[in-house]
Write a protein that holds these residues in place. Structure first.
Motif, PDB file in Angstrom:
ATOM      1  N   ASN A  65     -46.390 -27.848 -87.250  1.00 12.49           N
ATOM      2  CA  ASN A  65     -45.223 -27.187 -87.830  1.00 12.49           C
ATOM      3  C   ASN A  65     -45.139 -27.424 -89.336  1.00 12.49           C
ATOM      4  OD1 ASN A  65     -44.457 -26.229 -85.310  1.00 12.49           O
ATOM      5  ND2 ASN A  65     -43.165 -28.001 -84.869  1.00 12.49           N
ATOM      6  N   ARG A  66     -45.439 -28.654 -89.765  1.00 13.95           N
ATOM      7  CA  ARG A  66     -45.391 -28.958 -91.192  1.00 13.95           C
ATOM      8  C   ARG A  66     -46.460 -28.189 -91.958  1.00 13.95           C
ATOM      9  NH1 ARG A  66     -44.988 -35.147 -92.659  1.00 13.95           N
ATOM     10  NH2 ARG A  66     -44.820 -34.117 -94.675  1.00 13.95           N
ATOM     11  N   VAL A  67     -47.667 -28.096 -91.386  1.00 13.18           N
ATOM     12  CA  VAL A  67     -48.744 -27.349 -92.042  1.00 13.18           C
ATOM     13  C   VAL A  67     -48.379 -25.868 -92.142  1.00 13.18           C
ATOM     14  CG1 VAL A  67     -51.133 -26.593 -91.792  1.00 13.18           C
ATOM     15  CG2 VAL A  67     -50.545 -28.978 -91.386  1.00 13.18           C
ATOM     16  N   SER A  68     -47.797 -25.319 -91.088  1.00 17.36           N
ATOM     17  CA  SER A  68     -47.390 -23.918 -91.123  1.00 17.36           C
ATOM     18  C   SER A  68     -46.329 -23.681 -92.193  1.00 17.36           C
ATOM     19  CB  SER A  68     -46.855 -23.499 -89.747  1.00 17.36           C
ATOM     20  OG  SER A  68     -47.843 -23.646 -88.749  1.00 17.36           O
ATOM     21  N   ALA A  69     -45.411 -24.639 -92.315  1.00 19.87           N
ATOM     22  CA  ALA A  69     -44.366 -24.495 -93.336  1.00 19.87           C
ATOM     23  C   ALA A  69     -44.957 -24.542 -94.741  1.00 19.87           C
ATOM     24  CB  ALA A  69     -43.313 -25.593 -93.162  1.00 19.87           C
ATOM     25  N   LEU A  70     -45.949 -25.426 -94.959  1.00 18.71           N
ATOM     26  CA  LEU A  70     -46.576 -25.512 -96.279  1.00 18.71           C
ATOM     27  C   LEU A  70     -47.369 -24.254 -96.594  1.00 18.71           C
ATOM     28  CD1 LEU A  70     -47.785 -29.227 -96.236  1.00 18.71           C
ATOM     29  CD2 LEU A  70     -45.893 -28.264 -97.533  1.00 18.71           C
ATOM     30  N   ALA A 114     -40.640 -20.136 -97.067  1.00 19.66           N
ATOM     31  CA  ALA A 114     -40.260 -20.628 -95.749  1.00 19.66           C
ATOM     32  C   ALA A 114     -38.918 -21.348 -95.742  1.00 19.66           C
ATOM     33  CB  ALA A 114     -41.358 -21.537 -95.210  1.00 19.66           C
ATOM     34  N   PRO A 115     -38.634 -22.271 -96.725  1.00 26.62           N
ATOM     35  CA  PRO A 115     -37.322 -22.929 -96.693  1.00 26.62           C
ATOM     36  C   PRO A 115     -36.178 -21.947 -96.829  1.00 26.62           C
ATOM     37  CG  PRO A 115     -38.859 -24.118 -98.085  1.00 26.62           C
ATOM     38  CD  PRO A 115     -39.515 -22.837 -97.735  1.00 26.62           C
ATOM     39  N   ALA A 116     -36.369 -20.906 -97.683  1.00 23.52           N
ATOM     40  CA  ALA A 116     -35.271 -19.952 -97.861  1.00 23.52           C
ATOM     41  C   ALA A 116     -35.003 -19.195 -96.584  1.00 23.52           C
ATOM     42  CB  ALA A 116     -35.615 -18.976 -99.000  1.00 23.52           C
ATOM     43  N   ALA A 117     -36.102 -18.796 -95.872  1.00 19.70           N
ATOM     44  CA  ALA A 117     -35.916 -18.069 -94.621  1.00 19.70           C
ATOM     45  C   ALA A 117     -35.252 -18.949 -93.574  1.00 19.70           C
ATOM     46  CB  ALA A 117     -37.264 -17.560 -94.125  1.00 19.70           C
TER      47      ALA A 117
END
Length: 264
Positions: A101-106, A112-115
């Motif tokens: 999950n962390r790799v996908s977010a990076l 990603a954080p805004a979404a």
């Protein structure tokens, strides 16, 4: 998972077999007769046959010892180890999922954080009555307005940064490229007045030109040449201009040569 007892050979009837073996050796040595020390008068052949059957059972099922059951302590230990292994496996699986999950977010980048932030309020928003759902679904846009606001904000920040950079660049004084040039001015003959020649050379004046020190250098036969230094701004004054301006005094000057040209 293979049980640790699978690699162990447990012989629960060892004493019985050792006793039969000792009786057999005594019979061979002549110190005992067949059937001695046995109840019911069973023969040595029967004992050996029974021993072979027991050994065959042990080889087929080394854990239970030919029909017995494994010790309760061993079974409990195996069950405990099995539970611990399952627990460790579950923890490792959870860690792997968390890392994915962390790799996908990076990889998604800053979007990603805004979404996620936009999706969180929408998920926690209380639901409306069923009668209003049909009317609101057509007009509701979960991410459209947020994306437009974020795009406008990014454009505004970018424009502010560009304006600040241009203002900073404009306020910074531009570097002026200058060069140090040494000229040699040759007269026609030894009768030329070198002081007047130098005065004529220094009369050449323009923006970006500054004359420096000078000296007379002997050429021969009583003739001297004027060696004079000047500092020029490269964008305003060139060597062609200096040569043309000095040779214009043709009554004094025969030729002009550039001896040195160094950037400052």
């Amino acid at each position: 998972m293979a049980s640790p007892l699978m690699n162990e050979s447990v012989w629960f009837n060892q004493q019985k077999f050792e006793k039969a073996e000792a009786n057999y050796q005594q019979i061979l040595a002549g110190t005992a007769t067949p059937g001695q020390g046995k109840q019911g008068g069973s023969s040595l052949v029967n004992e050996i046959a029974q021993a072979r059957q027991e050994i065959s059972k042990l080889l087929k099922n080394p854990i239970t010892g030919g029909g017995g059951s494994a010790p309760a302590g061993k079974m409990e230990s195996l069950e405990r180890e099995n539970r611990e292994l399952r627990k460790v496996t579950d923890e490792l699986r959870a860690m792997v999922l968390k890392l994915e999950n962390r790799v996908s977010a990076l990889e998604r980048g800053s979007g990603a954080p805004a979404a996620s932030a936009a999706a969180a309020p929408a998920a926690t928003k209380p639901s409306k009555p069923a009668a209003d759902d049909d009317d609101d679904d057509d007009d509701f846009d979960m991410f459209g307005s947020d994306d437009e606001e974020e795009a406008a904000e990014r454009e505004r920040l970018q424009a502010e940064r560009v304006a600040a950079y241009k203002a900073k660049k404009a306020s910074k004084p531009a570097l002026v490229a200058k060069s140090n040039i040494i000229l040699e001015v040759k007269p026609w003959d030894d009768e030329t007045n070198m002081k007047e020649l130098e005065q004529k050379v220094r009369e050449v004046s323009t923006d970006g030109l500054k004359w420096g020190s000078s000296k007379l250098v002997p050429v021969g036969y009583g003739i001297n040449k004027l060696q004079i230094m000047c500092v020029v701004e490269d964008d305003k004054v060139g060597t062609d201009f200096l040569e043309e301006a000095i040779t214009a005094y043709e009554d004094y000057v025969q030729s002009v040569d550039v001896v040195a040209f160094n950037k400052i």
